[in-house]
Design a protein around this motif. Structure first.
Motif, PDB file in Angstrom:
ATOM      1  N   PHE A  10       0.831  -1.195   0.000  1.00 51.96           N
ATOM      2  CA  PHE A  10       0.000   0.000   0.000  1.00 51.96           C
ATOM      3  C   PHE A  10       0.874   1.255   0.000  1.00 51.96           C
ATOM      4  CE2 PHE A  10      -2.678  -3.035   2.576  1.00 51.96           C
ATOM      5  CZ  PHE A  10      -3.578  -3.304   1.548  1.00 51.96           C
ATOM      6  N   VAL A  11       0.490   2.230  -0.821  1.00 54.59           N
ATOM      7  CA  VAL A  11       1.108   3.548  -0.793  1.00 54.59           C
ATOM      8  C   VAL A  11       0.447   4.369   0.308  1.00 54.59           C
ATOM      9  CG1 VAL A  11       1.363   5.716  -2.070  1.00 54.59           C
ATOM     10  CG2 VAL A  11       1.777   3.522  -3.209  1.00 54.59           C
ATOM     11  N   ALA A  12       1.268   5.107   1.065  1.00 54.34           N
ATOM     12  CA  ALA A  12       0.752   5.877   2.198  1.00 54.34           C
ATOM     13  C   ALA A  12       0.355   7.286   1.762  1.00 54.34           C
ATOM     14  CB  ALA A  12       1.803   5.954   3.301  1.00 54.34           C
ATOM     15  N   ARG A  13      -0.624   7.834   2.455  1.00 47.77           N
ATOM     16  CA  ARG A  13      -0.959   9.239   2.259  1.00 47.77           C
ATOM     17  C   ARG A  13       0.170  10.128   2.781  1.00 47.77           C
ATOM     18  NH1 ARG A  13      -7.098   9.764   4.398  1.00 47.77           N
ATOM     19  NH2 ARG A  13      -6.349   8.229   5.879  1.00 47.77           N
ATOM     20  N   PRO A  14       0.276  11.346   2.236  1.00 50.17           N
ATOM     21  CA  PRO A  14      -0.654  12.036   1.342  1.00 50.17           C
ATOM     22  C   PRO A  14      -0.584  11.514  -0.092  1.00 50.17           C
ATOM     23  CG  PRO A  14       1.260  13.416   1.726  1.00 50.17           C
ATOM     24  CD  PRO A  14       1.402  12.234   2.636  1.00 50.17           C
ATOM     25  N   LEU A  15      -1.712  11.622  -0.799  1.00 49.61           N
ATOM     26  CA  LEU A  15      -1.782  11.269  -2.211  1.00 49.61           C
ATOM     27  C   LEU A  15      -1.178  12.427  -3.011  1.00 49.61           C
ATOM     28  CD1 LEU A  15      -2.894   9.126  -4.209  1.00 49.61           C
ATOM     29  CD2 LEU A  15      -4.993  10.466  -4.307  1.00 49.61           C
ATOM     30  N   LEU A  95      -4.295   0.193   7.605  1.00 48.52           N
ATOM     31  CA  LEU A  95      -5.294   0.373   6.560  1.00 48.52           C
ATOM     32  C   LEU A  95      -5.717   1.831   6.446  1.00 48.52           C
ATOM     33  CD1 LEU A  95      -7.640  -2.737   7.050  1.00 48.52           C
ATOM     34  CD2 LEU A  95      -5.793  -2.445   5.396  1.00 48.52           C
ATOM     35  N   GLU A  96      -5.842   2.495   7.578  1.00 47.94           N
ATOM     36  CA  GLU A  96      -6.342   3.866   7.560  1.00 47.94           C
ATOM     37  C   GLU A  96      -5.336   4.863   6.969  1.00 47.94           C
ATOM     38  OE1 GLU A  96      -5.231   2.983  11.948  1.00 47.94           O
ATOM     39  OE2 GLU A  96      -6.011   1.915  10.194  1.00 47.94           O
ATOM     40  N   ASP A  97      -4.085   4.420   6.741  1.00 50.57           N
ATOM     41  CA  ASP A  97      -3.075   5.319   6.181  1.00 50.57           C
ATOM     42  C   ASP A  97      -2.929   5.170   4.667  1.00 50.57           C
ATOM     43  OD1 ASP A  97      -2.474   6.301   8.710  1.00 50.57           O
ATOM     44  OD2 ASP A  97      -0.901   4.825   9.056  1.00 50.57           O
ATOM     45  N   ARG A  98      -3.714   4.295   4.067  1.00 50.87           N
ATOM     46  CA  ARG A  98      -3.548   4.023   2.632  1.00 50.87           C
ATOM     47  C   ARG A  98      -4.016   5.208   1.785  1.00 50.87           C
ATOM     48  NH1 ARG A  98      -7.159  -1.180   2.040  1.00 50.87           N
ATOM     49  NH2 ARG A  98      -8.448   0.165   3.376  1.00 50.87           N
ATOM     50  N   ALA A  99      -3.253   5.484   0.719  1.00 49.28           N
ATOM     51  CA  ALA A  99      -3.647   6.513  -0.248  1.00 49.28           C
ATOM     52  C   ALA A  99      -4.251   5.891  -1.498  1.00 49.28           C
ATOM     53  CB  ALA A  99      -2.443   7.372  -0.635  1.00 49.28           C
ATOM     54  N   ILE A 100      -3.695   4.766  -1.932  1.00 47.55           N
ATOM     55  CA  ILE A 100      -4.155   4.069  -3.134  1.00 47.55           C
ATOM     56  C   ILE A 100      -4.671   2.703  -2.701  1.00 47.55           C
ATOM     57  CG2 ILE A 100      -3.515   3.193  -5.408  1.00 47.55           C
ATOM     58  CD1 ILE A 100      -1.266   5.253  -5.461  1.00 47.55           C
ATOM     59  N   LEU A 101      -5.878   2.365  -3.136  1.00 45.13           N
ATOM     60  CA  LEU A 101      -6.578   1.189  -2.626  1.00 45.13           C
ATOM     61  C   LEU A 101      -6.749   0.145  -3.723  1.00 45.13           C
ATOM     62  CD1 LEU A 101      -9.432   3.108  -0.737  1.00 45.13           C
ATOM     63  CD2 LEU A 101      -7.182   2.455   0.137  1.00 45.13           C
ATOM     64  N   PRO A 102      -5.922  -0.904  -3.735  1.00 44.15           N
ATOM     65  CA  PRO A 102      -6.174  -2.000  -4.670  1.00 44.15           C
ATOM     66  C   PRO A 102      -7.389  -2.807  -4.237  1.00 44.15           C
ATOM     67  CG  PRO A 102      -4.325  -2.523  -3.228  1.00 44.15           C
ATOM     68  CD  PRO A 102      -4.728  -1.118  -2.901  1.00 44.15           C
ATOM     69  N   HIS A 103      -8.121  -3.384  -5.198  1.00 41.05           N
ATOM     70  CA  HIS A 103      -9.249  -4.245  -4.812  1.00 41.05           C
ATOM     71  C   HIS A 103      -9.102  -5.651  -5.377  1.00 41.05           C
ATOM     72  CE1 HIS A 103     -10.867  -2.963  -8.790  1.00 41.05           C
ATOM     73  NE2 HIS A 103     -11.514  -4.100  -8.761  1.00 41.05           N
ATOM     74  N   GLU A 104      -7.993  -5.932  -6.075  1.00 38.75           N
ATOM     75  CA  GLU A 104      -7.706  -7.273  -6.560  1.00 38.75           C
ATOM     76  C   GLU A 104      -6.260  -7.624  -6.234  1.00 38.75           C
ATOM     77  OE1 GLU A 104      -8.410  -7.598 -10.714  1.00 38.75           O
ATOM     78  OE2 GLU A 104     -10.588  -7.412 -10.556  1.00 38.75           O
ATOM     79  N   GLY A 105      -5.990  -8.929  -6.112  1.00 37.87           N
ATOM     80  CA  GLY A 105      -4.628  -9.383  -5.917  1.00 37.87           C
ATOM     81  C   GLY A 105      -3.848  -9.319  -7.216  1.00 37.87           C
ATOM     82  N   GLU A 338     -20.050   0.999  -4.477  1.00 36.76           N
ATOM     83  CA  GLU A 338     -20.163   1.004  -3.011  1.00 36.76           C
ATOM     84  C   GLU A 338     -19.744  -0.346  -2.437  1.00 36.76           C
ATOM     85  OE1 GLU A 338     -22.501   2.071  -5.123  1.00 36.76           O
ATOM     86  OE2 GLU A 338     -22.255   4.217  -4.745  1.00 36.76           O
ATOM     87  N   GLN A 339     -20.109  -1.450  -3.118  1.00 37.50           N
ATOM     88  CA  GLN A 339     -19.670  -2.765  -2.656  1.00 37.50           C
ATOM     89  C   GLN A 339     -18.150  -2.875  -2.690  1.00 37.50           C
ATOM     90  OE1 GLN A 339     -22.082  -5.300  -5.359  1.00 37.50           O
ATOM     91  NE2 GLN A 339     -22.633  -6.460  -3.527  1.00 37.50           N
ATOM     92  N   VAL A 340     -17.556  -2.417  -3.778  1.00 34.94           N
ATOM     93  CA  VAL A 340     -16.094  -2.480  -3.888  1.00 34.94           C
ATOM     94  C   VAL A 340     -15.455  -1.671  -2.759  1.00 34.94           C
ATOM     95  CG1 VAL A 340     -14.111  -2.002  -5.356  1.00 34.94           C
ATOM     96  CG2 VAL A 340     -16.245  -2.786  -6.394  1.00 34.94           C
ATOM     97  N   GLN A 341     -15.976  -0.488  -2.512  1.00 36.34           N
ATOM     98  CA  GLN A 341     -15.405   0.369  -1.474  1.00 36.34           C
ATOM     99  C   GLN A 341     -15.530  -0.277  -0.091  1.00 36.34           C
ATOM    100  OE1 GLN A 341     -17.753   3.841  -2.449  1.00 36.34           O
ATOM    101  NE2 GLN A 341     -16.040   4.832  -3.526  1.00 36.34           N
ATOM    102  N   ARG A 342     -16.669  -0.949   0.175  1.00 38.83           N
ATOM    103  CA  ARG A 342     -16.845  -1.593   1.490  1.00 38.83           C
ATOM    104  C   ARG A 342     -15.876  -2.758   1.677  1.00 38.83           C
ATOM    105  NH1 ARG A 342     -22.448  -0.768   0.436  1.00 38.83           N
ATOM    106  NH2 ARG A 342     -22.699  -2.946  -0.190  1.00 38.83           N
ATOM    107  N   VAL A 343     -15.679  -3.558   0.631  1.00 40.04           N
ATOM    108  CA  VAL A 343     -14.744  -4.681   0.726  1.00 40.04           C
ATOM    109  C   VAL A 343     -13.328  -4.172   0.971  1.00 40.04           C
ATOM    110  CG1 VAL A 343     -13.654  -6.541  -0.603  1.00 40.04           C
ATOM    111  CG2 VAL A 343     -16.145  -6.289  -0.629  1.00 40.04           C
ATOM    112  N   VAL A 344     -12.934  -3.150   0.223  1.00 43.17           N
ATOM    113  CA  VAL A 344     -11.588  -2.597   0.369  1.00 43.17           C
ATOM    114  C   VAL A 344     -11.402  -1.973   1.748  1.00 43.17           C
ATOM    115  CG1 VAL A 344     -10.067  -0.769  -0.481  1.00 43.17           C
ATOM    116  CG2 VAL A 344     -11.234  -2.272  -2.097  1.00 43.17           C
ATOM    117  N   ALA A 345     -12.424  -1.273   2.228  1.00 39.62           N
ATOM    118  CA  ALA A 345     -12.320  -0.630   3.540  1.00 39.62           C
ATOM    119  C   ALA A 345     -12.091  -1.652   4.648  1.00 39.62           C
ATOM    120  CB  ALA A 345     -13.583   0.184   3.825  1.00 39.62           C
TER     121      ALA A 345
END
Length: 378
Positions: A10-15, A95-105, A338-345
């Motif tokens: 994961f890339v950290a914020r800031p974006l 998790l809360e520090d992530r700037a870029i959110l992958p949703h697939e491996g 919204e489903q993708v965002q919930r899974v990633v979160a």
């Protein structure tokens, strides 16, 4: 054999999205699959090829670094995004520090291969596609940018229309940076290129490798369409799926073709060999999604197969691959953003090839050369 998919770092914020000098194919080459031959082996010779194309007028090179607003229209869908060089030099642990959110491996070998190619080419051939709900202030600022005449108006090889605004004013660039910094963005397309960016950065190749190329789309402004990707289970019958569902307590119903297709949607899969049609009715708990139930529960419970799983962007393509006794198609409902965002979160990933964000930007509209950001060896 390919190794199992893994979660990319994961890339950290800031974006951080920063200016770069864009290379761009001429309109007749943008979106042309044959143009990708420009990036064929030997990769180390790409610089001379780019220079040759530029001398022949087949590629343009912007005179100064910029951020860009890129608007394109495909089949009646208009998408706008902010294009720039994205900083990947810092890593997030929480998790809360992530700037870029992958949703697939990602498959490590594929990411390594892409990184090797980009290192030899010293080029990012195109932007990864990110989505977010941008701050209202950023939306307003970019609307002000678009009040000016675009720097480029292009109709590409496929007849798709593009408008591009270059943001070079230092005060506007700084304001964009301030508004983007605290946000996060979901990867819509380009997971392996994203992972390749991180591998390049870890190789300590210099400041150019600390950044990749990205386009951020404001889903609240010009939403991307999110479609389903259907499955074909080779060596598995409809009755195998029905029996597996029964052992799991999942309700199924035999239907006519018309009934089954009409019911395809949230919580309902359609399983067919084009002769027998079965609807599978899922109970989704919490933020679980249909593809997770299919791959985590149903497929492991099958008595036979699958010997292979293939993926198809249209139901027509999937159905063309099956017939009785020769595999089964599983038609999937389209997930929501919204489903993708919930899974990633929650820190989870979707199964492989579970989402299809469209329309993607055409190849050749933006290319980033590392050489523009490196000292002149002479």
């Amino acid at each position: 054999m390919e190794s199992a998919a893994v979660t990319p770092p994961f890339v950290a914020r800031p974006l951080r999205l920063t200016p770069f000098r864009a290379l761009r194919l001429v309109p007749s080459r943008i979106g042309d699959p044959a143009a990708s031959r420009l990036f064929a082996r030997p990769y180390r010779d790409l610089a001379s090829r780019l220079q040759t194309w530029e001398a022949r007028g087949m590629i343009t090179h912007d005179p100064e670094p910029a951020l860009y607003v890129h608007e394109y229209t495909v089949d009646g869908i208009t998408v706008r995004g902010l294009v720039g060089a994205i900083d990947v030099s810092s890593r997030a642990v929480r998790l809360e520090d992530r700037a870029i959110l992958p949703h697939e491996g990602i498959y490590p070998a594929q990411a390594d291969d892409l990184a090797d190619r980009m290192e030899q080419m010293r080029v990012n051939p195109g932007p990864i596609l990110l989505v977010q709900d941008s701050p209202e202030a950023l939306r307003t600022l970019l609307a002000q940018v678009r009040r000016a005449a675009p720097d480029h108006e292009i109709t590409d090889r496929s007849g798709h229309f593009h408008r591009i605004w270059a943001i070079t004013d230092a005060s506007v660039v700084a304001e964009v940076a301030e508004l983007v910094a605290p946000t996060t963005a979901l990867i819509a397309d380009g997971h392996h290129r994203y992972a390749a960016y991180l591998r390049l950065q870890q190789r300590d190749l210099g400041p150019s490798a600390d950044r990749g190329l990205a386009m951020i789309v404001d889903q609240s402004d010009t939403p991307l369409f999110l479609g389903a990707i259907h499955r074909v289970l080779a060596g598995t019958s409809v009755h195998d799926v029905e029996a597996a569902a029964r052992t799991l307590g999942i309700r199924t119903t035999l239907r006519t073709h018309e009934e089954a297709v009409a019911l395809l949607g949230p919580r309902t899969l359609v399983v067919t060999d084009t002769e027998t049609w079965l609807t599978v009715h899922l109970e989704l708990e919490g933020d679980r999604v249909e593809a997770e139930i299919l791959h985590d529960q149903l497929v492991p419970s099958l008595g036979h197969g699958p010997s292979r799983v293939t993926f198809h962007h249209t139901a027509r393509e999937a159905l063309a691959q099956v017939e009785p006794d020769h595999g089964t198609a599983v038609l999937m409902p389209a997930p929501s953003v919204e489903q993708v965002q919930r899974v990633v979160a929650s820190g989870r990933l979707f199964p492989e090839k579970a989402t299809s964000f469209q329309p993607k930007p055409a190849f050749g509209a933006f290319i980033r050369s590392w050489r523009d950001e490196e000292p002149d060896p002479t």
